[in-house]
Design a protein around this motif. Sequence first.
Motif, mmCIF file in Angstrom:
data_model
loop_
_atom_site.group_PDB
_atom_site.id
_atom_site.type_symbol
_atom_site.label_atom_id
_atom_site.label_comp_id
_atom_site.label_asym_id
_atom_site.label_seq_id
_atom_site.Cartn_x
_atom_site.Cartn_y
_atom_site.Cartn_z
ATOM 1 N N ASP A 54 -16.899 18.381 -21.156
ATOM 2 C CA ASP A 54 -17.025 19.732 -20.626
ATOM 3 C C ASP A 54 -18.385 20.314 -21.045
ATOM 4 O O ASP A 54 -18.732 20.311 -22.226
ATOM 5 C CB ASP A 54 -15.878 20.577 -21.198
ATOM 6 C CG ASP A 54 -15.795 21.942 -20.543
ATOM 7 O OD1 ASP A 54 -14.793 22.181 -19.866
ATOM 8 O OD2 ASP A 54 -16.730 22.757 -20.698
ATOM 9 N N GLY B 273 -12.691 25.574 -9.457
ATOM 10 C CA GLY B 273 -12.528 24.154 -9.764
ATOM 11 C C GLY B 273 -13.187 23.799 -11.087
ATOM 12 O O GLY B 273 -13.436 24.682 -11.901
ATOM 13 N N PRO B 274 -13.510 22.513 -11.281
ATOM 14 C CA PRO B 274 -13.971 22.083 -12.602
ATOM 15 C C PRO B 274 -15.236 22.795 -13.078
ATOM 16 O O PRO B 274 -15.477 22.899 -14.263
ATOM 17 C CB PRO B 274 -14.250 20.581 -12.415
ATOM 18 C CG PRO B 274 -13.498 20.185 -11.207
ATOM 19 C CD PRO B 274 -13.414 21.395 -10.334
ATOM 20 N N GLU C 249 -15.979 25.930 -12.895
ATOM 21 C CA GLU C 249 -15.722 27.339 -13.184
ATOM 22 C C GLU C 249 -16.416 27.869 -14.435
ATOM 23 O O GLU C 249 -17.067 28.908 -14.413
ATOM 24 C CB GLU C 249 -14.216 27.464 -13.394
ATOM 25 C CG GLU C 249 -13.550 28.598 -12.711
ATOM 26 C CD GLU C 249 -12.039 28.443 -12.849
ATOM 27 O OE1 GLU C 249 -11.447 27.748 -11.996
ATOM 28 O OE2 GLU C 249 -11.464 28.983 -13.803
ATOM 29 N N LYS D 135 -9.905 23.875 -19.851
ATOM 30 C CA LYS D 135 -11.213 24.468 -19.557
ATOM 31 C C LYS D 135 -11.229 25.966 -19.875
ATOM 32 O O LYS D 135 -12.280 26.518 -20.187
ATOM 33 C CB LYS D 135 -11.627 24.195 -18.116
ATOM 34 C CG LYS D 135 -10.754 24.785 -17.063
ATOM 35 C CD LYS D 135 -11.342 24.429 -15.706
ATOM 36 C CE LYS D 135 -10.411 24.860 -14.595
ATOM 37 N NZ LYS D 135 -10.881 24.423 -13.284
ATOM 38 N N GLU E 230 -11.850 26.243 -23.514
ATOM 39 C CA GLU E 230 -13.290 26.100 -23.778
ATOM 40 C C GLU E 230 -14.002 27.434 -23.591
ATOM 41 O O GLU E 230 -14.913 27.780 -24.339
ATOM 42 C CB GLU E 230 -13.923 25.054 -22.851
ATOM 43 C CG GLU E 230 -13.406 23.640 -23.015
ATOM 44 C CD GLU E 230 -13.793 22.991 -24.343
ATOM 45 O OE1 GLU E 230 -14.501 23.619 -25.143
ATOM 46 O OE2 GLU E 230 -13.341 21.857 -24.575
ATOM 47 N N ARG E 231 -13.600 28.164 -22.578
ATOM 48 C CA ARG E 231 -14.227 29.467 -22.334
ATOM 49 C C ARG E 231 -13.953 30.425 -23.481
ATOM 50 O O ARG E 231 -14.855 31.120 -23.954
ATOM 51 C CB ARG E 231 -13.712 30.082 -21.021
ATOM 52 C CG ARG E 231 -14.280 29.418 -19.786
ATOM 53 C CD ARG E 231 -14.031 30.243 -18.547
ATOM 54 N NE ARG E 231 -14.583 31.587 -18.677
ATOM 55 C CZ ARG E 231 -14.464 32.537 -17.766
ATOM 56 N NH1 ARG E 231 -13.815 32.290 -16.651
ATOM 57 N NH2 ARG E 231 -14.989 33.734 -17.944
#
Lengths: 286, 482
Positions: A137, A161-162, A164, B371, B374-375
């Motif tokens: 990431d 999607g990925p 973002e 994800k 992660e943010r």
Amino acid sequence: MDLWYMEQHTPNVKFSVKVDKQLYSGMSDFQRIDVFESAEFGRILTLDGFLMLTEKDEFIYHEMIVHVPMCVHPDPKKVLVIGGGDGGAVRELLRYPGIEAIDLVEIDEAVVEVSKKYLPGVASGFSDSRVRCHYQDGLKFIRRVEDEYDIIIVDSTDPFGPGEGLFTKEFYGNCFKALHADGIMVNQHESPYYKDDAYAMQRAHKRIVQSFPYSRVYQAHIPTYPSGHWLFGFASKKYHPVRDADWDRWKKLGIKTRYYNTNLHAGAFALPTYVEELLKDVESEC
Amino acid sequence: MEFFTQDRVPILEALEKMKIARLVPFDVPGHKRGRGNAELTEFLGDKCLSVDVNSMKMLDNLCHPVSVIKEAQELAAEAFKAAHAFFMVGGTTSAVQAMILTACKRGEKIIIPRNVHRSAINAMILCGAVPVYVNPQIDPALGISLGMSLADVRKAIDENPDAKAVFVNNPTYYGICSDIKSIAELAHEHGMMLLADEAHGSHLYFSDKLPAAAMHAGADMAAISMHKSGGSLTQSSILLIGDRVSEGYVHKIINLTQTTSASYLLMVSLDISRRNMALNGAKLVDNIIDMVQYARDEINTIGDYYAYSRELINGDSVYDFDITKLAVFTRSIGLAGIEVYDLLRDEYDIQTEFGDIANILAYVSVGDRLKDIERLVSALSEIRRNYRQTGRKMLKAEYISPIVACPPQEAFYADMESLPIGETAGRICSEFVMCYPPGIPILAPGEIITEEILQYIQYAKKKGCSLTGPESMDIKYLNVMK
């Protein structure tokens, strides 16, 4: 046979390309990846059904995202590419002899593998010893990096999607931290035309303005992207994208390009009035 | 009768059948499957409106369940290993209320930690129960209230042998658990009921890596917020009871205040979520544990922040810790939790559950993605880089032990006067003051207002906490007993 790839650019607008055949279709851990063969655009790479690049017009995007910052920075040695799993940005960067190291951070290794296999002309740089790939990431990678790079290129998918997390203030702020004191960040900045894209573009601009002392936007014409009118963000700690560009130095490198040239570089920062207004609207909120 | 297994969803199945039957609705609701309210249907979707229906023969009735709701409740009871389960449509507030109304009549005592949700004290105002508060222990470094120590509960029981029930938060908002099993045994030895507020604990039932779930630890009743960690719709909840409690009596209590038009959207969401948790809960919870542990490790490497976990366990007031909770101590970067909470939302588009004086709580559940974690971590890292402060004077505690002057009901209904808040020290408060969330009262009706509490309220206001409760919306005045 009548086989067409179709992408919905808005709920009311469709973009379509006649396809000869489908070369690849697969589901990675993150997204669906497809490669098509077409007469008009050559091979087409799509992620979750959204067109990422075609062999015929990818040069525009990759030249504009790479050569603009490379012309402005006086001596770029270490570059970080976030996203860009197709390898197009890496390929352009490798044309500079001064480049010592390129870190590519791509969340989806499958995109790199598919590109190597089906888009060899784009993914040609991965075997170069200056390139290191990190499959993770981007937001996580950048969090741990401080004062490390001359240039960061954010070659991301759309903010849904990925990709973002690569349109957020926390990401841009971390990029600022990861750059040297004269560093430059360039990013894929969406399109100003259709409403939803324009909104994403404004949000990204707002977040970059909040994170960098200089933030400008430049444009290119990309036939296969929604509306064809595409923007890039130029964010910098020190250099102005036009005033600080050394045209002669760049010309002396003798890099052959098909879209980019130094005149176009200067002109690309001249934006249509409605785009300037969209940008000003969010700048006033900062 | 048909034997149902956990993969069945009786309410969902009945609603599907009802849709196929294409009934002509000459009953309520008046929007008639959405046709009468085009704007609402456009906004919510016609799938949603088509099952916003009233109870009817094929759909059963929550006030008197005999078919599909009864079956769905039985499946829920089995999934949670309880004697009986009641579907609740008034939030976990209504489940907490039903527990206290079941356990206590007017004037009867209940042993209860003071850091309860306001719904527990509200229930005492309704029924006239008298609280015997056990002050929770405080973690002086983090400023958060912990669980009840067993010795404190024993003392309260010894001093109040006539109490009817002991009430336990399992866990607290921050994930702290008391020794609920020993407290349950102690309560039962003295003929008292054990009631558990599991607003933050519905997932405990589906994993062996987490603290004991109340019903598994011997509780008599437990209020379960399925809509928090279980994934059902907001306002849906489940009340569980054990075999020492009369199902019929609890049902009667629930019907005192429960709507007669229970929403099928809420009930079917409970039914579907129960199935999901029963079939996949262990795996889902494992996933949450992994995500939260990852977040904790990442946050703790940023520097200054402290995302705490099982190391808080001390065998007593922190008997156990729910590792799915992601609470982060922020005062170490010179910012109050509420300030970090505001920055996350305003600057980084991240909405966390709440910020208190010294901590934030990020709610991580079945719906989260790595994800997004992660943010959150990156945003916290950026907040430290950009907003960190040193040398600020900061309040420490989230919790101040109250002095109770009279039972909540008496104070609530007493003759009162409204005074400017600065002039209320020493008086008995007749209303609530709380930060929301978490919704744990700073002051409850019947408690003495002190300078320390007033100072806390001013500080919380200044830092941007949303203070609620008093009639005076801006909290410039407080109602006190005459």
